[in-house]
Motif scaffolding. Structure first.
Motif, PDB file in Angstrom:
ATOM      1  N   ARG A 294       0.836  -1.213   0.000  1.00 47.32           N
ATOM      2  CA  ARG A 294       0.000   0.000   0.000  1.00 47.32           C
ATOM      3  C   ARG A 294       0.862   1.251   0.000  1.00 47.32           C
ATOM      4  NH1 ARG A 294      -2.724  -3.893  -0.103  1.00 47.32           N
ATOM      5  NH2 ARG A 294      -2.067  -3.540  -2.243  1.00 47.32           N
ATOM      6  N   ALA A 295       1.957   1.233   0.759  1.00 47.57           N
ATOM      7  CA  ALA A 295       2.840   2.398   0.818  1.00 47.57           C
ATOM      8  C   ALA A 295       3.522   2.623  -0.526  1.00 47.57           C
ATOM      9  CB  ALA A 295       3.878   2.199   1.922  1.00 47.57           C
ATOM     10  N   LEU A 296       3.955   1.550  -1.170  1.00 44.37           N
ATOM     11  CA  LEU A 296       4.583   1.670  -2.481  1.00 44.37           C
ATOM     12  C   LEU A 296       3.589   2.182  -3.515  1.00 44.37           C
ATOM     13  CD1 LEU A 296       6.663  -1.641  -2.591  1.00 44.37           C
ATOM     14  CD2 LEU A 296       7.538   0.671  -2.197  1.00 44.37           C
ATOM     15  N   GLU A 297       2.360   1.686  -3.450  1.00 49.74           N
ATOM     16  CA  GLU A 297       1.324   2.144  -4.378  1.00 49.74           C
ATOM     17  C   GLU A 297       1.108   3.647  -4.237  1.00 49.74           C
ATOM     18  OE1 GLU A 297      -3.394   1.287  -5.427  1.00 49.74           O
ATOM     19  OE2 GLU A 297      -2.608   0.917  -3.418  1.00 49.74           O
ATOM     20  N   VAL A 300       4.000   5.643  -5.911  1.00 52.85           N
ATOM     21  CA  VAL A 300       3.977   5.676  -7.372  1.00 52.85           C
ATOM     22  C   VAL A 300       2.791   6.495  -7.873  1.00 52.85           C
ATOM     23  CG1 VAL A 300       3.824   4.277  -9.471  1.00 52.85           C
ATOM     24  CG2 VAL A 300       5.225   3.498  -7.553  1.00 52.85           C
ATOM     25  N   LEU A 301       1.646   6.358  -7.218  1.00 58.15           N
ATOM     26  CA  LEU A 301       0.467   7.135  -7.620  1.00 58.15           C
ATOM     27  C   LEU A 301       0.721   8.632  -7.491  1.00 58.15           C
ATOM     28  CD1 LEU A 301      -2.429   5.047  -6.068  1.00 58.15           C
ATOM     29  CD2 LEU A 301      -2.025   5.442  -8.499  1.00 58.15           C
ATOM     30  N   GLU A 302       1.437   9.022  -6.460  1.00 53.31           N
ATOM     31  CA  GLU A 302       1.769  10.447  -6.281  1.00 53.31           C
ATOM     32  C   GLU A 302       2.610  10.939  -7.452  1.00 53.31           C
ATOM     33  OE1 GLU A 302       3.927  13.361  -2.971  1.00 53.31           O
ATOM     34  OE2 GLU A 302       4.017  11.186  -2.752  1.00 53.31           O
ATOM     35  N   ALA A 308      -3.142   7.912 -13.200  1.00 54.31           N
ATOM     36  CA  ALA A 308      -3.401   6.584 -12.646  1.00 54.31           C
ATOM     37  C   ALA A 308      -4.441   6.679 -11.535  1.00 54.31           C
ATOM     38  CB  ALA A 308      -2.111   5.972 -12.099  1.00 54.31           C
ATOM     39  N   LEU A 309      -5.103   5.563 -11.279  1.00 54.15           N
ATOM     40  CA  LEU A 309      -6.131   5.496 -10.251  1.00 54.15           C
ATOM     41  C   LEU A 309      -5.715   4.541  -9.148  1.00 54.15           C
ATOM     42  CD1 LEU A 309      -9.311   5.265 -12.527  1.00 54.15           C
ATOM     43  CD2 LEU A 309      -8.449   7.294 -11.346  1.00 54.15           C
TER      44      LEU A 309
END
Length: 384
Positions: A294-297, A300-302, A308-309
């Motif tokens: 979750r932290a990695l997601e 990358v989303l930031e 991206a969603l």
């Protein structure tokens, strides 16, 4: 035109569209964000050493025959026992998820013919589509509803459920190219309106990534007992191979007798089955690895911003559109030291070629920071 010229013309046509795909080994010296080892089990050398120091490593490499010709052993029964303990269901083992999906769907059609009807999400895996095409040859019908559209599914159910003895909904917990999830609570609520409607859930990319015990989105949504057919494949978060169909014993007996990919395929390697058992037994304890995903997601989303969603999964698609641009972006990332899959049609619809960023909890802070920096540079270079 002779045969050789016709062959070369077909390959040239693919190349002209930037659609020619090749198999190559993983390059050395790059960090992979192209696989499905979401929990880092495949990269965990300590885990591998612990396995080979355990009694489970005593099993041999070859099963020697199909499951119905005594190809299964104590290792396979051990895997079924682990699944029984973790999921509370009986299981049937297949050498791959592809064989499971094609075989299971076709088996229901071979047994019931036109009396069974399938309703499949538009984006279910190609193995399910091949299963549906095989089912059609047995007289079974099928329709595909728009992706994750429960309203469309409801309308189809109102039409086909009264006309058939058995209706099977086919969906996935996590979709492999978009990284989004099915609303399993809604699917279950819909299927419960009809006594003859069953739900089949392909949990290939859901296994391990969420839920208090790592049993995926179905556990998270509290609907595990309402899923009639649970399909687990072990080549993703379990860092292994093979697959299991979890359902009631009578259904397993029927599939055993009708599924050609099971009947006519050599059983999974005993050592592989033992490794799967070993990894699956660890997954409930890996809440820290799930939190890491979750932290990695979020990181990358930031970086990707509005491109991206967030779905709470390790799969982040960055849709670039055309094939040439997607291939160029993947090449630039590889030159920066990162391997990311460039996914093109027919795997995804025309005009939606993408970089499929696949996260693993084993990625370090330095690696993910460097990757995000490479993504930022790529966005500037490609004016994205």
């Amino acid at each position: 035109m002779n045969v050789t010229d016709r062959l070369r013309s077909a390959l040239a046509s693919l190349a002209e569209r930037d659609s020619l795909r090749t198999i190559r080994p993983r390059p050395k010296g790059v960090i992979s964000l192209a696989g499905n080892d979401y929990l880092g089990a495949g990269a965990d050398t300590a885990l591998r050493e612990a396995f080979f120091e355990s009694p489970l490593s005593r099993f041999g490499l070859a099963s020697g025959s199909s499951a119905l010709l005594f190809g299964e052993s104590e290792a396979h029964e051990g895997l079924r026992e682990v699944l029984r303990r973790l999921y509370g269901r009986e299981s049937l083992l297949f050498p791959s998820g592809w064989q499971l999906n094609t075989g299971f769907i076709a088996a229901l059609a071979a047994a019931f013919g036109k009396d069974v009807f399938f309703l499949a999400d538009r984006l279910v895996h190609a193995s399910m589509i091949d299963g549906l095409l095989a089912a059609k040859r047995h007289g079974a019908g099928f329709l595909r509803f728009p992706h994750n559209d429960c309203s469309a599914l409801e309308r189809l159910l109102e039409r086909v459920a009264p006309e058939h003895e058995i209706v099977v909904i086919l969906t996935e917990s996590v979709f492999s190219m978009d990284g989004d999830r099915a609303d399993l609570a809604k699917f279950v609520a819909l299927k419960k309106r009809w006594k003859n409607v069953l739900l089949a859930l392909d949990d290939a990319h859901g296994l391990g990534i969420s839920g208090a015990n790592g049993r995926g989105p179905a556990e998270e949504a509290g609907v595990e007992d309402d899923v009639d057919f649970r399909i687990l494949t072990f080549g993703k978060a379990a860092a292994s191979s093979g697959a299991a169909l979890l359902t009631d014993p009578d259904w397993l007996s029927l599939v055993t007798n009708y599924a050609r990919p099971l009947i006519f395929t050599t059983a999974e390697s005993p050592l592989q089955a033992a490794w799967t058992s070993f990894v699956l037994s660890q997954i409930p304890n890996w809440s820290d690895r799930r939190a890491r995903l979750r932290a990695l997601e979020a990181k990358v989303l930031e970086t990707l911003g509005s491109d991206a969603l967030a779905h709470g999964t390790p799969i982040l698609p960055w849709i670039l559109g055309d094939n040439a641009r997607t291939l160029a972006a993947a090449k630039r990332l590889e030159e920066s030291g990162f391997l990311v899959s460039a996914v093109r049609p027919p795997t995804v619809p025309e005009g939606t070629s993408r970089l499929r960023i696949s996260l693993a909890s084993s990625l370090t802070d330095d690696e993910i920071d460097a990757f995000c920096l490479a993504l930022t540079r790529l966005k500037t270079e490609f004016a994205l």
